[in-house]
Motif scaffolding. Sequence first.
Motif, short mmCIF file in Angstrom:
data_model
loop_
_atom_site.label_atom_id
_atom_site.label_comp_id
_atom_site.label_asym_id
_atom_site.label_seq_id
_atom_site.Cartn_x
_atom_site.Cartn_y
_atom_site.Cartn_z
N GLN A 42 -1.24 2.40 1.57
CA GLN A 42 -0.01 2.52 2.34
C GLN A 42 1.18 1.99 1.56
OE1 GLN A 42 -0.16 0.93 6.27
NE2 GLN A 42 -1.79 2.31 6.96
N LYS B 284 2.35 4.59 -0.80
CA LYS B 284 3.12 5.63 -0.11
C LYS B 284 4.53 5.12 0.21
CE LYS B 284 -0.86 7.91 2.08
NZ LYS B 284 -1.54 8.19 3.37
N GLU C 297 6.63 5.15 -2.88
CA GLU C 297 7.05 6.51 -3.24
C GLU C 297 8.21 6.97 -2.36
OE1 GLU C 297 7.32 9.79 -5.43
OE2 GLU C 297 5.97 8.11 -5.82
#
Length: 510
Positions: free
Chosen positions: A315, A318, A321
Motif C-alpha cells: 500500500q 501505491k 506512486e
Amino acid sequence: MFDALQDRLGGILDRLTRRGALTEGDVAEAMREVRRALLEADVALEVARSFVDKVKERAVGVEVVKSVTPGQMVVKIVHDELVAMLGSDAQGISLAAAAPVPILMVGLQGSGKTTSTAKIAKRLTTREKRKVLMASLDTRRPAAMEQLATLGKQTEVATLPIVAGQTAVQIAKRAMEAGRLGGYDVVLLDTAGRTTLDDALMAEVVEVKKAVNPHEVLLVADALTGQDAVTTARAFDAALGITGLVLTRLDGDGRGGAALSMRAVTGKPIKLVGVGERFDQVDEFDPRRVANRILGQGDVVALVEKAAASIDAEQAQKAAERMRKGQFDLNDLKGQLSQMQKLGGMSGVMSMMPGVANLKKQMAGANIDESVFKRQAAIIDSMTKDERRNPDILKASRKKRIAAGSGSKVEDVNKLLKMHRQMADMMKMMGKAGKSGRGPLAGLGAALGFGGAAPQIPPEAMEELKQGKMPQGLPPGFPGGGGIPPTFPGLGAGPKLPGLGGFPGLGKKK
C-alpha cells in the motif's frame, strides 16, 4: 516511564553544557543533583551512589579538563555510565541449545508473567519462526491454566493439555516430553506466583528447575513496583540463578527506577520489555537506546523499526506512486491518519526524535488533543466513494449530511477539507521534488510524509544511529537528513512549536 527522570537529568546537564570551563565544585554540585534525581526515580541507593561516583571520577579527570566543550563531555560520560549500568549491549533470549529449549518463567503473582509468556511465545513464532509450546505449572491460582490456554488460542500458539491432579514438577516433565515428541523448538514453562516471596514458592520453582534444567530462567517483574522489584530480583536470583529479566508495563507512568536498578543489583541483563497490552508489544531491551531516550536524545532506530513494521509495503508503494503523480485524495489522507495512529500518534513519534525534551513540554502545555485523528477518520468514513475521490463536489448539503453521520460539526468538515487541500499541494511539491532526485525518502511511508516502503538507510548511517549519533549520511527527507522535512499528517493550523511549524487541524483538548 522515564519522563520525570529525563526532565530532571536534562535540566541538570543543560546547565552544565551552557557553562564554559567547569570547576570540580561545578561537577560535584551537578552530581549531587543527579543522585537526588535518581533516588526520586526509585533507583536503589547503592546503585545511585555507585553511578554518581563513577561519573564524578571521570568528570573531574583529564578527559574533561582537556575537552573543548567540558559540559558536553560530562553529558557523554553520564550517557556512557548510564549505558554501562543498564547492561551495555542488547541481549535477547538465547535459544542456543538442543530442541526443545526449556525456558522457565518465574515471578510474583500480578507481575504479568502469564501474559508475558504468551507475548514471548508470539514473538518467537512470528519473528524467530520457532515452533513453541506453552505449559502452565500454576496449580494454585484459580483458572491459571485456563488463562494460558485462552491466550494460546488468541496468539495461535500451542498449549499443553490440562490434566487435573498433577504437580508442577509432573507438568513440567510432561511438557518437555510433549515438546520432544511434537518436534517443538521451545517449551515455555509458566510457573506459579505468590503475592509475596515465601519459602513454598521458592521450593517449588527450585524443584521445577532441577527437573527440566532450563536453558533460560527469566524473572518477570512489574516496572511500576519500584524498590520491591529490586528485592524480588535479588531473592529469585539467589535461589535460582536467573539468566535474565523481563520488565512489564514499561509504558506506564512509573518512575523507572526498577529498570535502572535490577540490572545493576543482579548483574543479569534485561532481555525483554513489555511496552503495551497487545501481544506484539514486547521489545528487546537495548541499553544504549534507552539511555538515549532518558537523556532526551531520542531513539531514531526504534522509529525506523516501528515504521517499517507498521507500514504495509504494498500500500505504501501505491501511495508513493500516486504522490509522484500529484494525486492525493481523502482515501490517501485517511491512510496517513491510520499510519500515524499505528506509530503512536504525534507524541509517540516525537518521543523517539532527538532533542525533543523541551518540545514535549510545550506540546503538553498546548493541551493538544490527539483524538482528532479518530474524529477526522470518522468524517472521511461518513463520505461516499465519489466524495472521497473528488472532494470538490462537497457542497453545503453534503457537508451537513457528513457532519451528522460522523457526530461532528460542519466546521469540522471544513477544517478537514482545508487540511486536505494544504496536504495535497504539499504532496504535489514532494512529487515534483522526487522526480528531480531531491524528494522524500521512499521509506518511512505516508505516515511521516515520506511515502514508500521500508526505509533504506546506509549501513554506516545505521551504525551511527545505534551508537546514539545523528549521522550525516541519512537520505533526504529523513529527520536530520536534509531535503524535504517529514510531515505530521492531521496536525495543521494549531499551536506553533519551534522547529515544527504549524499543525493544521490539530485542536486543543476541551
